[in-house]
Design a protein around this motif. Structure first.
Motif, PDB file in Angstrom:
ATOM      1  N   THR A  15       0.586  -1.434   0.215  1.00  0.00           N
ATOM      2  CA  THR A  15       0.042   0.464  -0.480  1.00  0.00           C
ATOM      3  C   THR A  15       1.291   1.262  -0.013  1.00  0.00           C
ATOM      4  O   THR A  15       1.839   1.479   0.742  1.00  0.00           O
ATOM      5  CB  THR A  15      -0.838  -0.333   0.618  1.00  0.00           C
ATOM      6  OG1 THR A  15      -1.330  -0.838   1.362  1.00  0.00           O
ATOM      7  CG2 THR A  15      -2.011   0.920   1.336  1.00  0.00           C
ATOM      8  N   VAL A  16       0.599   1.794  -1.095  1.00  0.00           N
ATOM      9  CA  VAL A  16       1.428   3.195  -0.934  1.00  0.00           C
ATOM     10  C   VAL A  16       0.769   4.489  -1.508  1.00  0.00           C
ATOM     11  O   VAL A  16      -0.364   4.448  -1.823  1.00  0.00           O
ATOM     12  CB  VAL A  16       2.708   3.847  -2.291  1.00  0.00           C
ATOM     13  CG1 VAL A  16       4.132   2.129  -2.270  1.00  0.00           C
ATOM     14  CG2 VAL A  16       2.177   2.521  -3.298  1.00  0.00           C
ATOM     15  N   SER A  74       3.959  -0.281  -7.466  1.00  0.00           N
ATOM     16  CA  SER A  74       2.948   0.268  -5.906  1.00  0.00           C
ATOM     17  C   SER A  74       2.633  -1.407  -5.852  1.00  0.00           C
ATOM     18  O   SER A  74       2.361  -1.502  -4.084  1.00  0.00           O
ATOM     19  CB  SER A  74       1.448   0.657  -6.666  1.00  0.00           C
ATOM     20  OG  SER A  74       0.833  -0.120  -7.806  1.00  0.00           O
TER      21      SER A  74
END
Length: 285
Positions: A23-24, A198
């Motif tokens: 999770t970015v 990501s």
């Protein structure tokens, strides 16, 4: 040529396997003020945050945008990189995504930075150039035609059935590629199938060519890993390691562009260079 391609495949194919998404933050790299563009004002805001004149809280979109090196820390290196992008000294388009797009021009080095390589890929043209027996050589596929390219002499030559017979007489069971095989050399690198950054398992800080960078690590079920090294939007390198942490392959990228040049270059001459090149490679000239 095929041997070298196989070595590089082991680096790239690991990226095509299933990875656990990370999770970015959705912030645009470098756009600190969130106005949709990257300017010197963003560099100023990042610098103020780095030296403590403003507070950019970790975990917020502003911090993620200012931390363009993406190493989890906000420093003057981030502000400097944002400024370089704003004034056009660094790319403003993600070079990793350019590779994934399927249309690109790439120059770099492999085998620890000692073997130069080039690729030019567009809708109708595929060119791959590497070192074989210490000599640079390239293959160009345009439509159903295949050209042998001798970069040192700025020459190229359309391969014929006679050339294929010559190759067999000199190198035994070695074969010259047809247009489909040249395209497969590039397609098999798997660039178009690489996952988004990501989806990396983790992101850490590192350094390549003296530059601080983000290291995106992709893990495989067999314990091997691939690392992608990014300096902002510039892709610096990619490597692969086995389950024991031993580096197995390394590519250093000198440049990656969406502007694919005309191949062969206009200053190359159309000559029958294949025979001379093969004789040199086999030590007969």
């Amino acid at each position: 040529m095929k041997r070298i391609v196989c070595l590089l495949l082991s680096t790239v194919l690991v990226l095509c396997a299933a990875v656990i998404p990370l999770t970015v933050n959705a912030a645009v790299w470098g756009d600190v003020n969130g106005d949709g563009s990257l300017t010197t004002n963003d560099a100023r805001l990042a610098l103020r945050g780095a030296i403590g004149l403003d507070t950019l809280k970790k975990g917020t979109e502003k911090f993620a945008a200012a931390d363009i090196i993406a190493d989890g820390k906000l420093g003057t290196d981030d502000a400097r990189l944002i400024l370089r992008i704003a004034v056009g000294l660094e790319p403003s388009v993600n070079q990793y995504d350019i590779l994934r797009s399927g249309a690109f021009y790439m120059q770099g080095k492999m085998e620890g930075g000692t073997a130069p390589m080039k690729m030019a890929v567009s809708k109708d043209t595929v060119y791959i150039e590497m070192a074989e027996e210490g000599m640079q050589m390239g293959y160009l596929a345009k439509g159903n035609k295949v050209y042998f390219v001798d970069p040192a002499n700025k020459s190229y030559h359309q391969l014929t059935a006679a050339d294929k017979l010559l190759m067999k007489s000199i190198a035994g069971d070695a074969e010259l590629p047809d247009a489909k095989e040249v395209r497969s050399m590039v397609e098999d690198f798997g660039f178009a199938n690489m996952p988004a950054l990501s989806r990396a398992n983790r992101v850490t800080g590192g350094k390549v060519k003296g530059l601080p960078c983000a290291v995106y690590t992709f893990n495989l079920s067999d314990g091997s890993t691939t690392n992608v090294y990014m300096y902002g939007y510039r892709m610096l390198a990619m490597d692969a390691s086995d389950k024991n942490g031993n580096q197995t392959n390394l590519i250093i990228f000198d440049s990656i562009s969406a502007d694919v040049p005309v191949m062969p270059p206009k200053d190359y001459s159309n000559e029958r260079v294949f025979l001379v090149f093969m004789a040199k490679m086999m030590g007969e000239a």
